[in-house]
Motif scaffolding. Structure first.
Motif, PDB file in Angstrom:
ATOM      1  N   GLY A  33      -1.093  -9.066  11.464  1.00  0.00           N
ATOM      2  CA  GLY A  33      -1.007  -8.677  10.066  1.00  0.00           C
ATOM      3  C   GLY A  33      -0.972  -7.183   9.810  1.00  0.00           C
ATOM      4  N   VAL A  34      -0.794  -6.381  10.853  1.00  0.00           N
ATOM      5  CA  VAL A  34      -0.697  -4.931  10.675  1.00  0.00           C
ATOM      6  C   VAL A  34       0.589  -4.603   9.917  1.00  0.00           C
ATOM      7  N   SER A  87       4.219  -6.612  19.086  1.00  0.00           N
ATOM      8  CA  SER A  87       4.237  -8.018  18.672  1.00  0.00           C
ATOM      9  C   SER A  87       2.843  -8.501  18.300  1.00  0.00           C
ATOM     10  N   ALA A  88       1.836  -8.085  19.087  1.00  0.00           N
ATOM     11  CA  ALA A  88       0.460  -8.476  18.789  1.00  0.00           C
ATOM     12  C   ALA A  88       0.001  -7.892  17.460  1.00  0.00           C
ATOM     13  N   ALA A 144      -9.555  -6.366   9.018  1.00  0.00           N
ATOM     14  CA  ALA A 144      -9.280  -5.100   8.331  1.00  0.00           C
ATOM     15  C   ALA A 144      -7.850  -5.077   7.794  1.00  0.00           C
ATOM     16  N   LYS A 145      -7.661  -4.279   6.759  1.00  0.00           N
ATOM     17  CA  LYS A 145      -6.330  -4.065   6.193  1.00  0.00           C
ATOM     18  C   LYS A 145      -5.782  -2.768   6.806  1.00  0.00           C
ATOM     19  N   VAL A 146      -4.844  -2.917   7.733  1.00  0.00           N
ATOM     20  CA  VAL A 146      -4.398  -1.784   8.547  1.00  0.00           C
ATOM     21  C   VAL A 146      -2.947  -1.443   8.245  1.00  0.00           C
ATOM     22  N   VAL A 147      -2.707  -0.143   8.007  1.00  0.00           N
ATOM     23  CA  VAL A 147      -1.346   0.365   7.872  1.00  0.00           C
ATOM     24  C   VAL A 147      -1.145   1.436   8.936  1.00  0.00           C
TER      25      VAL A 147
END
Length: 398
Positions: A122-123, A116-117, A29-32
């Motif tokens: 990629g968050v 860190s995780a 997923a693309k997460v912001v």
């Protein structure tokens, strides 16, 4: 449904928000994550990760790092104030099963590992972004301070905690809060290295000491010291000064005075509410934004992580977001309802102005919790395992 490519906006970089963000990002997923702080940072002192929360962290591959920084907890013991001679009558006695334990940890240590995780997965993070509301629609969005709107997303998650501004459901502030401080652990002191210890005077005064391990590799071991306080008395406490507080600590728990002497306490207020988990089309609450309680049962961070895992797994299994929400609520609803109810029922016995309830506690609850069958039941309740929430969400698929 397909997680890969799902566009997700999460309001709040707390324990639940970071856990969910990491799981979703690992799934493609693309997460912001939007947070009001200048940089993501923890709020609060230390707490116990129960077997439920530890199961989530193990599934995320973070258990070994948590175990290295935290402190194993095998017993929770509460007693009436006994003065310099030691603890008085036991009014709370909870031990873990032979093969079980909790891990007490500083919030900053857990936060750093989760952050860190999330970054490694990629968050993306947008800081100085205080969420004020949502824009509803087939693809919802967040509104930020100043009227700015975030890009629309497939899924919006409110993980901003009990004071979340999304929605209009009021949160009841409890009469009692607490002073919390992280202090050096007294290596040769009077406290047990694997116990949460508490002292009570009726239900109006309570203090506790919890060993919480190290903030980072090589750091000194620390403890969390907490002191129950009516919210209306915080200004009087500040005005009275430290010496007056130390006298009060000495009267309740003399052995804890050295911790109070070096403490830089922060005042925490607590709320109790159970809001509607679905806040709009494609918008859902997790953690304290959904179900806030007093800290007496110590389930806040653990429940938030279970919520995150449940929602992620429901999204992976269900064909649509609406059906994922429904599955998630079936998985989490009974457990949330039970612990919300327990918080309402049990908190006044340990933190209230009542004289009758603590007397009932002293006569009945303490001795009862030492009976084998009752001890087993209470242990499951306090460790968060009652109703088997980990089994209900099917964690093995994470």
């Amino acid at each position: 449904m397909k997680i890969d490519g799902l566009e997700v906006a999460i309001a709040g970089a707390g324990i639940g928000g970071l856990s969910l963000a990491t799981m979703l990002a690992r799934g493609g997923a693309k997460v912001v994550v939007y947070d009001q702080m200048e940089a993501p940072q923890p709020v609060g002192s230390g707490f116990v990760l129960q077997p439920t929360g530890l199961a989530i962290l193990k599934a995320m591959g973070l258990f070994d790092a948590i175990a290295a920084r935290g402190q194993v907890i095998t017993r929770m013991h509460g007693a009436l104030a006994g003065g310099s001679s030691g603890p008085g009558k036991t009014v709370l006695e909870i031990s873990y099963p032979v093969d079980g334990h909790g891990i007490a940890i500083q919030r900053v240590a857990l936060f750093d590992l989760l952050l860190s995780a999330a970054i490694a997965s990629g968050v993306r993070f947008e800081t100085n972004a205080r969420t004020t509301g949502i824009i509803e629609g087939k693809r919802p969005a967040l509104t930020l301070d100043g009227g700015r709107a975030t890009p629309s997303a497939d899924l919006v998650v409110d993980a901003m905690g009990a004071s979340s501004p999304i929605g209009h459901d009021p949160a009841k502030e409890l009469n009692y809060g607490a002073l919390w401080a992280t202090v050096p652990w007294p290596e040769n002191g009077p406290f047990h290295p694997h116990e949460l210890e508490q002292r009570y005077e009726r239900a109006s005064h309570m203090a506790g000491v919890l060993p919480v391990g190290t903030a980072r590799d090589g750091a000194a071991p620390m403890a969390t010291f907490f002191w129950s306080l009516r919210n209306r008395e915080i200004e009087a406490w500040r005005n009275a000064g430290r010496d007056a507080w130390l006298e009060r600590v000495n009267a309740l728990w003399p052995q804890a005075v050295p911790l109070a002497e070096v403490a830089e306490p922060v005042h925490a207020r607590y709320r109790h509410h159970t809001r509607k988990p679905v806040a709009g089309c494609g918008v859902i609450r997790i953690g304290d934004a959904w179900h806030a309680t007093s800290p007496q049962l110590g389930q806040g961070a653990n429940m938030a992580m279970i919520d995150a895992a449940s929602l992620f797994l429901a999204l992976a299994r269900a064909p649509s977001i609406d059906e994922a929400f429904a599955l998630h609520l079936r998985q989490r609803g009974p457990h949330v309802w039970l612990y919300q109810t327990l918080s309402v029922v049990l908190t006044p016995f340990y933190q209230s102005d009542s004289r009758i309830l603590p007397a009932m506690r002293d006569i009945a609850i303490g001795p009862t919790t030492r009976m084998p069958l009752v001890r087993q039941l209470v242990s499951r309740l306090v460790t968060g395992d009652f109703l088997s929430p980990i089994k209900r969400i099917g964690l093995e698929e994470l």
